[in-house]
Design a protein around this motif. Structure first.
Motif, short mmCIF file in Angstrom:
data_model
loop_
_atom_site.label_atom_id
_atom_site.label_comp_id
_atom_site.label_asym_id
_atom_site.label_seq_id
_atom_site.Cartn_x
_atom_site.Cartn_y
_atom_site.Cartn_z
N ASP A 99 0.78 -1.42 -4.69
CA ASP A 99 -0.45 -0.70 -4.40
C ASP A 99 -1.54 -1.23 -5.31
O ASP A 99 -1.28 -1.72 -6.41
CB ASP A 99 -0.29 0.81 -4.60
CG ASP A 99 -1.29 1.61 -3.76
OD1 ASP A 99 -0.91 2.11 -2.69
OD2 ASP A 99 -2.47 1.69 -4.17
N VAL A 100 -2.76 -1.10 -4.84
CA VAL A 100 -3.90 -1.57 -5.63
C VAL A 100 -4.23 -0.57 -6.74
O VAL A 100 -4.83 -0.91 -7.75
CB VAL A 100 -5.13 -1.82 -4.72
CG1 VAL A 100 -5.74 -0.50 -4.26
CG2 VAL A 100 -6.18 -2.68 -5.40
N GLY A 105 -1.24 -4.67 -7.24
CA GLY A 105 -1.89 -5.86 -6.71
C GLY A 105 -2.68 -5.50 -5.48
O GLY A 105 -2.54 -4.40 -4.94
N SER A 106 -3.54 -6.42 -5.08
CA SER A 106 -4.37 -6.16 -3.91
C SER A 106 -3.95 -7.03 -2.75
O SER A 106 -3.69 -8.22 -2.91
CB SER A 106 -5.84 -6.42 -4.21
OG SER A 106 -6.57 -6.30 -3.01
N LEU A 107 -3.90 -6.41 -1.59
CA LEU A 107 -3.50 -7.12 -0.37
C LEU A 107 -4.59 -8.06 0.12
O LEU A 107 -4.44 -8.66 1.18
CB LEU A 107 -3.16 -6.11 0.72
CG LEU A 107 -1.88 -5.35 0.42
CD1 LEU A 107 -1.77 -4.12 1.29
CD2 LEU A 107 -0.70 -6.28 0.64
N VAL A 143 2.04 1.19 5.99
CA VAL A 143 1.95 2.51 6.61
C VAL A 143 0.61 3.15 6.28
O VAL A 143 0.36 3.49 5.12
CB VAL A 143 3.11 3.42 6.13
CG1 VAL A 143 3.03 4.78 6.79
CG2 VAL A 143 4.45 2.76 6.44
N GLU A 144 -0.24 3.28 7.29
CA GLU A 144 -1.56 3.90 7.11
C GLU A 144 -2.35 3.23 5.99
O GLU A 144 -2.90 3.88 5.10
CB GLU A 144 -1.42 5.41 6.83
CG GLU A 144 -0.52 6.14 7.80
CD GLU A 144 -1.06 6.20 9.22
OE1 GLU A 144 -0.55 5.40 10.05
OE2 GLU A 144 -1.96 7.00 9.52
N HIS A 169 -7.82 1.58 5.41
CA HIS A 169 -8.48 1.80 4.12
C HIS A 169 -9.27 0.57 3.67
O HIS A 169 -9.90 0.59 2.63
CB HIS A 169 -7.44 2.15 3.05
CG HIS A 169 -6.87 3.52 3.23
ND1 HIS A 169 -7.34 4.62 2.56
CD2 HIS A 169 -5.89 3.98 4.04
CE1 HIS A 169 -6.67 5.69 2.93
NE2 HIS A 169 -5.77 5.33 3.85
N GLY A 204 0.87 -1.18 0.00
CA GLY A 204 0.00 0.00 0.00
C GLY A 204 0.90 1.23 0.00
O GLY A 204 0.75 2.13 0.81
N CYS A 205 1.85 1.25 -0.96
CA CYS A 205 2.92 2.26 -0.93
C CYS A 205 2.41 3.65 -1.30
O CYS A 205 3.08 4.64 -1.06
CB CYS A 205 4.05 1.87 -1.86
SG CYS A 205 3.54 1.74 -3.59
N GLY A 206 1.20 3.72 -1.92
CA GLY A 206 0.68 5.03 -2.31
C GLY A 206 1.64 5.71 -3.26
O GLY A 206 2.23 5.06 -4.14
N HIS A 209 5.93 7.76 -0.45
CA HIS A 209 6.60 8.57 0.57
C HIS A 209 7.64 7.78 1.35
O HIS A 209 8.67 8.31 1.74
CB HIS A 209 5.57 9.17 1.54
CG HIS A 209 4.71 10.20 0.87
ND1 HIS A 209 3.38 10.37 1.16
CD2 HIS A 209 5.00 11.09 -0.10
CE1 HIS A 209 2.89 11.32 0.39
NE2 HIS A 209 3.85 11.77 -0.38
N GLU A 245 -1.90 5.63 -8.18
CA GLU A 245 -0.92 5.90 -7.12
C GLU A 245 0.48 5.49 -7.58
O GLU A 245 1.46 6.18 -7.30
CB GLU A 245 -1.29 5.15 -5.84
CG GLU A 245 -2.53 5.67 -5.15
CD GLU A 245 -2.39 7.13 -4.71
OE1 GLU A 245 -1.39 7.46 -4.06
OE2 GLU A 245 -3.29 7.93 -5.05
N1 SAH Z 1 1.62 4.01 2.67
C1 SAH Z 1 1.33 5.24 1.96
C2 SAH Z 1 -0.11 5.38 1.50
C3 SAH Z 1 -1.16 5.27 2.55
S1 SAH Z 1 -2.79 5.53 1.88
C4 SAH Z 1 1.74 6.42 2.81
O1 SAH Z 1 1.93 6.28 4.01
O2 SAH Z 1 1.85 7.53 2.27
C5 SAH Z 1 -3.35 3.88 1.67
C6 SAH Z 1 -2.91 3.23 0.41
O3 SAH Z 1 -3.35 1.88 0.45
C7 SAH Z 1 -3.49 3.84 -0.84
O4 SAH Z 1 -2.46 4.15 -1.74
C8 SAH Z 1 -4.39 2.74 -1.40
O5 SAH Z 1 -4.42 2.72 -2.81
C9 SAH Z 1 -3.76 1.50 -0.85
N2 SAH Z 1 -4.67 0.36 -0.72
C10 SAH Z 1 -5.94 0.37 -0.27
N3 SAH Z 1 -6.47 -0.87 -0.33
C11 SAH Z 1 -5.50 -1.69 -0.82
C12 SAH Z 1 -5.42 -3.08 -1.12
N4 SAH Z 1 -6.46 -3.89 -0.93
N5 SAH Z 1 -4.27 -3.56 -1.60
C13 SAH Z 1 -3.21 -2.75 -1.81
N6 SAH Z 1 -3.21 -1.44 -1.55
C14 SAH Z 1 -4.35 -0.90 -1.06
#
Ligand code: SAH
Length: 454
Positions: free
Chosen positions: A302-303, A333-335, A351-352, A356, A279-281, A284, A307
């Motif tokens: 990231d999904v 990919g999706s987690l 991270v955060e 979501h 979920g690297c967004g 950052h 992003e």
């Molecule tokens: N880690 C980053 C982004 C946090 S925001 C940072 O700290 O800045 C959350 C991120 O999780 C978003 O980019 C979103 O696209 C991703 N996300 C949400 N659901 C997800 C899933 N099922 N698989 C992978 N990534 C996912």
């Protein structure tokens, strides 16, 4: 989308003079992305109602929008914009009732200056931040607020509530003030604006908010959302409104930096060489990881393709020397689905991210990360909901981001992490991130999991 305004001031048909629209006629005008009509469903001595009906053209709306929003391919065409009261509606109000908003009336100036009994009906008003937000915004202005929450689907009550209200307001105000309050507060409830916001918006807030916004109990929230959460503009607005204590706008920035440093430190001390940022967004965390030569293989997943595209730009991948660039792989990919590409790494960071996902689906992520990928170390951060009380810009129970499906207090996070550790054979320790409040804890909570055995 629809807005109706009713007055019972006699003769009620004087509303036509105030709005500069004759009750016996229908007025049509075109908008940049659709058209609007003003007409009077009822007009007599006792009651007169003016209706503003806005029809958005979804294709015009979607122009240039592909790839924005959540990234769902049909989102530019299938969304709530055609029916939900939003900045599109308030732009139409300005267009239709501009003269009334300025407070001028050729034939009835005295009436325009006078407080009159009005009823307002907004049949579909999004209320992000809980159904009582409309009450918190309009109540202190002297309106009687009657908001009914629409169910997601009336045929399936078990699906629960939608975020839309059927809202009725009644109060006694000059028409100019009523229109100013509606145009400023509808986009606040929606927490969105379709147009680019600049410092002109602060001037609008001062002009339309004169006499009621300065001392509104939700002023911080109104400013923050009106300025689309832009820190620089908020700082200017605070100055313009003579804010004594600065709104906690600087905190998220430094908190973000502290969080990244804390996570990077955990990954580094774990001795990891091959790491995952799940979920690297927009990358950052990837930037400091790339800057640290200890990490020889880095995967950002990231999904959202959007992003990942942003991450490529943020990290300036094209400009990096190949020796640095080749250490990083960005994958989509999706987690929530098992993924062989994630196996065999030393450490992973989330991270955060967990907040979501729907809480009910979190078990799928647990299985994928801890059960299948099984890195030696897993670092998870998430907001500490208790600390939200310190953010004056958040309403009670409001989340820090509108996309957060949940925000946990410390005991809930601890219980979750301990259960996951137990289930998948990881030990876990907790660390605060950010400035700690003696009662509420730190703004971010972090769990560091260490795999026991292979
Ligand atoms: N880690 C980053 C982004 C946090 S925001 C940072 O700290 O800045 C959350 C991120 O999780 C978003 O980019 C979103 O696209 C991703 N996300 C949400 N659901 C997800 C899933 N099922 N698989 C992978 N990534 C996912």
């Amino acid at each position: 989308m629809l807005l109706t305004l009713t007055t019972t001031h006699r003769p009620a048909t004087d509303l036509g003079y105030l709005l500069h629209k004759h009750p016996e006629r229908v007025f049509s005008f075109t908008l940049p992305v659709g058209r609007a009509q003003v007409f009077y469903p009822e007009a007599n001595e006792e009651r007169c109602t003016a209706a503003l009906l806005v029809e958005l053209d979804p294709v015009a709306l979607s122009r240039g929008k592909a790839g924005q929003g959540s990234g769902a391919p049909l989102e530019p065409y299938v969304n709530d914009r055609p029916y939900a009261a939003s900045s599109y509606l308030t732009a139409a109000v300005r267009e239709a009732f501009g003269t009334a908003m300025s407070g001028r009336s050729k034939e009835r100036q005295a009436l325009a200056d006078q407080a009159l009994p009005f009823e307002v009906h907004l049949p579909a008003l999004p209320s992000r931040g809980g159904p009582d937000l409309a009450l918190r915004l309009f109540g202190p202005l002297g309106y009687q607020v009657d908001g009914r929450v629409w169910p997601l689907d009336p045929n399936f009550p078990e699906w629960g509530d939608s975020l839309y209200l059927d809202l009725k307001l009644s109060g006694c105000v000059p028409l100019k003030v009523l229109l100013a309050q509606l145009t400023l507060l509808i986009p606040v409830l929606d927490d969105a604006k379709h147009y680019f916001v600049t410092d002109e918006e602060i001037e609008r807030l001062q002009r339309l908010g004169a006499g009621w916004l300065e001392n509104h109990p939700e002023r911080d929230l109104i400013l923050k959302r009106s300025l689309k959460h832009q820190r620089d503009l908020l700082r200017l607005a605070n100055a313009a409104f003579g804010q004594e204590e600065p709104i906690a706008v600087a905190a998220p920035l430094s908190l973000n930096a502290q969080r990244l440093a804390a996570v990077e430190a955990e990954l580094a001390t774990s001795g990891a060489i091959r790491v995952l940022d799940l979920g690297c967004g927009e990358g950052h965390l990837l930037r400091p990881l790339l800057a640290n030569p200890q990490f020889r293989e880095i995967v950002g997943m990231d999904v959202s393709p959007r992003e990942l595209e942003r991450a490529r730009r943020y990290l300036r991948l094209d400009e990096l020397p190949p020796v640095v660039r080749d250490r990083l792989k960005l994958i989509q990919g999706s987690l929530t689905y098992r993924d062989a590409r994630l196996r065999g790494y030393d450490a992973a960071a989330l991270v955060e991210v967990i907040e979501h996902l729907d809480e009910a689906r979190l078990w799928t992520l647990e299985r994928v990360v801890f059960g299948d990928a099984r890195p030696g170390t897993v670092v998870v951060t998430t907001p500490n909901a208790e600390y939200n009380a310190r953010y004056s810009f958040l309403g009670e129970g409001e989340a820090r981001h509108q996309d957060h499906r949940f925000e946990w207090d410390r005991p809930t996070f601890r219980t979750w992490a301990e259960r996951v550790g137990e289930a998948y054979g990881y030990s876990v320790i907790f660390k605060p991130v950010g400035e700690e409040d003696p009662e509420l804890g730190s703004p971010t909570q972090m769990a560091v999991f260490t795999r026991q055995g292979p």
